[in-house]
Scaffold this active site. Structure first.
Site, mmCIF file in Angstrom:
data_model
loop_
_atom_site.group_PDB
_atom_site.id
_atom_site.type_symbol
_atom_site.label_atom_id
_atom_site.label_comp_id
_atom_site.label_asym_id
_atom_site.label_seq_id
_atom_site.Cartn_x
_atom_site.Cartn_y
_atom_site.Cartn_z
ATOM 1 N N CYS A 170 0.834 -1.206 0.000
ATOM 2 C CA CYS A 170 0.000 0.000 0.000
ATOM 3 C C CYS A 170 0.871 1.259 0.000
ATOM 4 O O CYS A 170 1.687 1.444 0.907
ATOM 5 C CB CYS A 170 -0.921 -0.008 1.220
ATOM 6 S SG CYS A 170 -1.790 1.560 1.483
ATOM 7 N N LYS B 176 -10.977 -8.382 5.361
ATOM 8 C CA LYS B 176 -10.612 -7.665 6.586
ATOM 9 C C LYS B 176 -11.210 -8.321 7.827
ATOM 10 O O LYS B 176 -12.363 -8.762 7.810
ATOM 11 C CB LYS B 176 -11.092 -6.217 6.499
ATOM 12 C CG LYS B 176 -10.483 -5.442 5.346
ATOM 13 C CD LYS B 176 -11.158 -4.081 5.177
ATOM 14 C CE LYS B 176 -10.665 -3.391 3.916
ATOM 15 N NZ LYS B 176 -11.403 -2.134 3.653
ATOM 16 N N VAL C 51 -5.947 1.347 5.726
ATOM 17 C CA VAL C 51 -4.605 1.461 6.308
ATOM 18 C C VAL C 51 -3.944 2.694 5.696
ATOM 19 O O VAL C 51 -4.313 3.103 4.597
ATOM 20 C CB VAL C 51 -3.755 0.200 6.036
ATOM 21 C CG1 VAL C 51 -4.324 -0.998 6.756
ATOM 22 C CG2 VAL C 51 -3.612 -0.095 4.536
ATOM 23 N N GLU D 286 -5.228 8.268 8.513
ATOM 24 C CA GLU D 286 -4.934 9.144 7.374
ATOM 25 C C GLU D 286 -3.417 9.339 7.331
ATOM 26 O O GLU D 286 -2.807 9.835 8.274
ATOM 27 C CB GLU D 286 -5.670 10.477 7.427
ATOM 28 C CG GLU D 286 -7.181 10.365 7.439
ATOM 29 C CD GLU D 286 -7.715 9.582 6.233
ATOM 30 O OE1 GLU D 286 -7.181 9.739 5.115
ATOM 31 O OE2 GLU D 286 -8.651 8.788 6.408
ATOM 32 N N SER D 287 -2.815 8.945 6.223
ATOM 33 C CA SER D 287 -1.357 8.805 6.180
ATOM 34 C C SER D 287 -0.602 10.101 6.449
ATOM 35 O O SER D 287 0.401 10.092 7.174
ATOM 36 C CB SER D 287 -0.924 8.213 4.831
ATOM 37 O OG SER D 287 -1.297 9.056 3.757
#
Length: 248
Positions: free
Chosen positions: A32, A59, A72, A85-86
């Site tokens: 990802c 999941k 993720v 939230e990255s």
């Protein structure tokens, strides 16, 4: 650090126990790009962490208590606090943990990096749409034209700044935030999209020398194997290239 090469947890798996004191946990997926962002920051700042990989096509029910949409990355600390939230997760890590700051201290320079991130914001979706079109045998000429234009915009930034990296002469947060999509250009079949951007190519070459980037690089053949299974809707895609027992 633990968990880099552990198999994904899927439906029916038991939830992991509490996060140990002095460690932060990241719920992730090896391929990802958004998780890749956060893992780069963890690696660059030498933060002690454990990785729990999640099967995004199957999941676990318990994972929805970590993220309402089951996405993720998610960070969890020993106080059971959850951060997702990255970009938010990366900024949290930079603010909370000691060591070299990846975001600038200066408010204007920090704001400028966030503005650069806005200029980048169309690249992830265009890259994904190009990948899907290529994998499905559809024409993606117009999509690649649009992607090249977005990359030209970034090229102009580097030309104007006359710096090696987007934040200056050394790697900073903005470089890590955009890197995952550039690392994937080749494996997505889009490497030619930077043929017209010499400054970006120099930046890519410089990024490949960074220790955090090197440590998280995934072999192209493994990535292609993942994509082959992913586009067959095979839930085993996320564990492609791993061997040995499942670690839970």
């Amino acid at each position: 650090m633990s968990g880099d090469l552990t198999r994904c947890l899927g439906k029916g798996s038991c939830p992991p126990g509490p996060v140990p004191e002095g460690v932060i946990r990241i719920y992730s997926m090896r391929f990802c790009p958004y998780s890749h962002r956060t893992r780069l920051v963890l690696k660059a700042k030498s933060i002690r962490h454990e990785i729990i990989n999640i099967n995004l096509k199957n999941k676990p029910d318990w994972y929805y208590t970590k993220h309402p949409f089951g996405q993720v990355p998610v960070l969890e600390n020993s106080q059971c606090q959850l951060i997702y939230e990255s970009v938010i997760a990366c900024e949290y890590l930079d603010d909370v943990f000691p060591g070299r700051k990846l975001f600038p201290y200066d408010p204007y320079e920090r704001a400028r990096q966030k503005m650069l991130l806005e200029l980048f914001c169309k690249v992830p979706q265009l890259s994904k749409e190009c990948l899907v079109a290529l994998r499905c045998g559809r024409d993606c000429t117009d999509l690649k034209v649009a992607l090249r234009q977005e990359l030209c915009n970034l090229e102009e930034i580097l030309e104007y700044q006359n710096t090696t990296f987007f934040g200056g002469d050394s790697i900073s947060m903005i470089d890590y935030l955009v890197w995952p999509w550039f690392e994937r250009l080749d494996v997505y079949g889009l490497a030619d999209c930077v043929n017209h951007t010499p400054m970006l190519r120099l930046w890519i070459s410089s990024m490949k020398q960074d220790p955090a980037v090197c440590a998280l690089h995934i072999d192209k053949n493994i990535f292609l194997g993942f994509l082959n299974l992913y586009f067959q809707n095979n839930p085993c895609a996320f564990d492609f290239g791993l061997c040995g027992p499942i670690v839970r």
